[in-house]
Design a protein around this motif. Sequence first.
Motif, mmCIF file in Angstrom:
data_model
loop_
_atom_site.group_PDB
_atom_site.id
_atom_site.type_symbol
_atom_site.label_atom_id
_atom_site.label_comp_id
_atom_site.label_asym_id
_atom_site.label_seq_id
_atom_site.Cartn_x
_atom_site.Cartn_y
_atom_site.Cartn_z
ATOM 1 N N UNK A 35 -2.111 33.766 2.819
ATOM 2 C CA UNK A 35 -2.371 33.487 4.232
ATOM 3 C C UNK A 35 -1.201 33.993 5.066
ATOM 4 N N UNK A 36 -1.514 34.805 6.072
ATOM 5 C CA UNK A 36 -0.499 35.396 6.946
ATOM 6 C C UNK A 36 -0.837 35.090 8.403
ATOM 7 N N UNK A 37 0.128 35.330 9.253
ATOM 8 C CA UNK A 37 -0.134 35.204 10.688
ATOM 9 C C UNK A 37 -1.256 36.136 11.108
ATOM 10 N N UNK A 38 -1.266 37.338 10.554
ATOM 11 C CA UNK A 38 -2.282 38.323 10.912
ATOM 12 C C UNK A 38 -3.687 37.836 10.537
ATOM 13 N N UNK A 39 -3.806 37.209 9.370
ATOM 14 C CA UNK A 39 -5.103 36.687 8.948
ATOM 15 C C UNK A 39 -5.574 35.580 9.892
ATOM 16 N N UNK A 40 -4.680 34.683 10.244
ATOM 17 C CA UNK A 40 -5.060 33.574 11.114
ATOM 18 C C UNK A 40 -5.389 34.060 12.525
ATOM 19 N N UNK A 41 -4.675 35.074 13.004
ATOM 20 C CA UNK A 41 -5.020 35.644 14.318
ATOM 21 C C UNK A 41 -6.413 36.270 14.286
ATOM 22 N N UNK A 42 -6.740 36.888 13.161
ATOM 23 C CA UNK A 42 -8.082 37.475 13.033
ATOM 24 C C UNK A 42 -9.149 36.387 13.103
ATOM 25 N N UNK A 43 -8.910 35.263 12.431
ATOM 26 C CA UNK A 43 -9.848 34.145 12.492
ATOM 27 C C UNK A 43 -10.033 33.680 13.934
ATOM 28 N N UNK A 44 -8.921 33.529 14.645
ATOM 29 C CA UNK A 44 -8.985 33.117 16.049
ATOM 30 C C UNK A 44 -9.739 34.139 16.896
ATOM 31 N N UNK A 45 -9.359 35.405 16.752
ATOM 32 C CA UNK A 45 -9.925 36.450 17.605
ATOM 33 C C UNK A 45 -11.423 36.630 17.389
ATOM 34 N N UNK A 46 -11.859 36.600 16.114
ATOM 35 C CA UNK A 46 -13.289 36.758 15.831
ATOM 36 C C UNK A 46 -14.074 35.610 16.443
ATOM 37 N N UNK A 47 -13.570 34.389 16.270
ATOM 38 C CA UNK A 47 -14.262 33.233 16.828
ATOM 39 C C UNK A 47 -14.341 33.324 18.349
ATOM 40 N N UNK A 48 -13.241 33.700 18.980
ATOM 41 C CA UNK A 48 -13.244 33.793 20.443
ATOM 42 C C UNK A 48 -14.165 34.909 20.929
ATOM 43 N N UNK A 49 -14.150 36.048 20.230
ATOM 44 C CA UNK A 49 -15.015 37.157 20.637
ATOM 45 C C UNK A 49 -16.483 36.796 20.514
ATOM 46 N N UNK A 50 -16.827 35.948 19.547
ATOM 47 C CA UNK A 50 -18.217 35.499 19.415
ATOM 48 C C UNK A 50 -18.671 34.718 20.649
ATOM 49 N N UNK A 51 -17.699 34.188 21.386
ATOM 50 C CA UNK A 51 -17.996 33.463 22.627
ATOM 51 C C UNK A 51 -17.540 34.242 23.859
ATOM 52 N N UNK A 52 -17.383 35.555 23.683
ATOM 53 C CA UNK A 52 -17.010 36.462 24.771
ATOM 54 C C UNK A 52 -15.688 36.064 25.432
ATOM 55 N N UNK A 53 -14.745 35.641 24.619
ATOM 56 C CA UNK A 53 -13.380 35.399 25.075
ATOM 57 C C UNK A 53 -12.453 36.356 24.331
ATOM 58 N N UNK A 54 -11.450 36.858 25.034
ATOM 59 C CA UNK A 54 -10.533 37.824 24.437
ATOM 60 C C UNK A 54 -9.111 37.267 24.507
#
Length: 377
Positions: A176-195
């Motif tokens: 688990x890395x910071x990059x992996x966790x940011x990806x989790x955050x970003x994908x979830x937010x993009x699914x709700x049209x947040x960037x």
Amino acid sequence: MGKPTPALMMYAASEHDSNLYYAVKFSVPDPFPFFQVGGKKIILMSDLELGRSEKQAKVDEVLSYSDFQIRAAKTGIKKPGIADVAAYFLKTRKIKKILVPDNFNLGLADALRQRGITVESKPDPFFEERVYKSDEEIRMITQSLRHTEAAIHKLEDLLRKSKIKGRFIYHAGRKVTSELLKKVLNVSMMENNCVGSHTIVASGNQGCDPHQEGSGPVWANQSLIVDVFPRSGDSFYYADITRTFVKGKASPALKAQYEAVKVAQEKGIQMVAPGVNGREVHQAIQREMEGRGYPTERRNGTMVGFFHGTGHGLGLDVHEPPRVNSTDHVFKKGEVVTVEPGLYYPGVGAVRIEDLLVVTKDGHRNLTVYPKKLEVS
């Protein structure tokens, strides 16, 4: 009779300029001129955007930029540019002086002055009413916040399902890395049209630099700062929330540090109300943490303790007036502010907790519902 309202001008892309978007409620990727004359909002639009702006822009008049170019050319100007067109428009309205925001293009301001227009600037808030959010704006901010909290929930869920092996954390066979966790955050937010932009996921000593975005492994049994502040693609309003996690067991020193921040934040939150000076909130939080043995000072060339402001306003910008820090600001109904104290001690860890509040007529309402719990097991 009061003083006449000065004529206003902006020239920017409303997709990127929050003052202009606030004025027209219409997103355009290229710059266009906006005027407010006698309380009426007027925009000059290119042929490309003319039809769309007539249907969508919340203004009083939509005029053709190319028409004004042609009219300006008939006065003898060869290839009229934006300064020529704007000056010509202003003169047709008998306006000799305009007020512009501080970020107005300096070259354009000089060109307008050369054409006989007096240009003066006004610092933010350019539109004072922007500071006081309407019920609709609060609804849009809250929606952005709920999408952000949903993303953090997915991050925490991944941490909960992860396994500790030595100093590292593994999930589905991957470190688990910071990059992996940011990806989790970003994908979830993009699914709700947040960037999200510049999202902070900083482990261990990285978190002791408050704006360090974080990279590399997330360490077991150490602090993890998660600070997420996306913009909604639907409303353009931001959210902002910070939580601190530990995957595994926090040290007694880190637990005590977390408790100090949590108690101090709650004390600050309870003080927020109309008529209260934000400086007093900031100082109360400082005193609470210092009284628990957490001084703010320089150690070996590095600042430790609580060495940033308590909070900031939020809306169409992630950081906007007012500021909650050592300067004076008296809270007023409708302001939306963060309360985000932190403590940073390399070798022990970093803790920051951030909630988003709206000032109500008799106190405040905390828009943030995400729980505050340090350890993730």
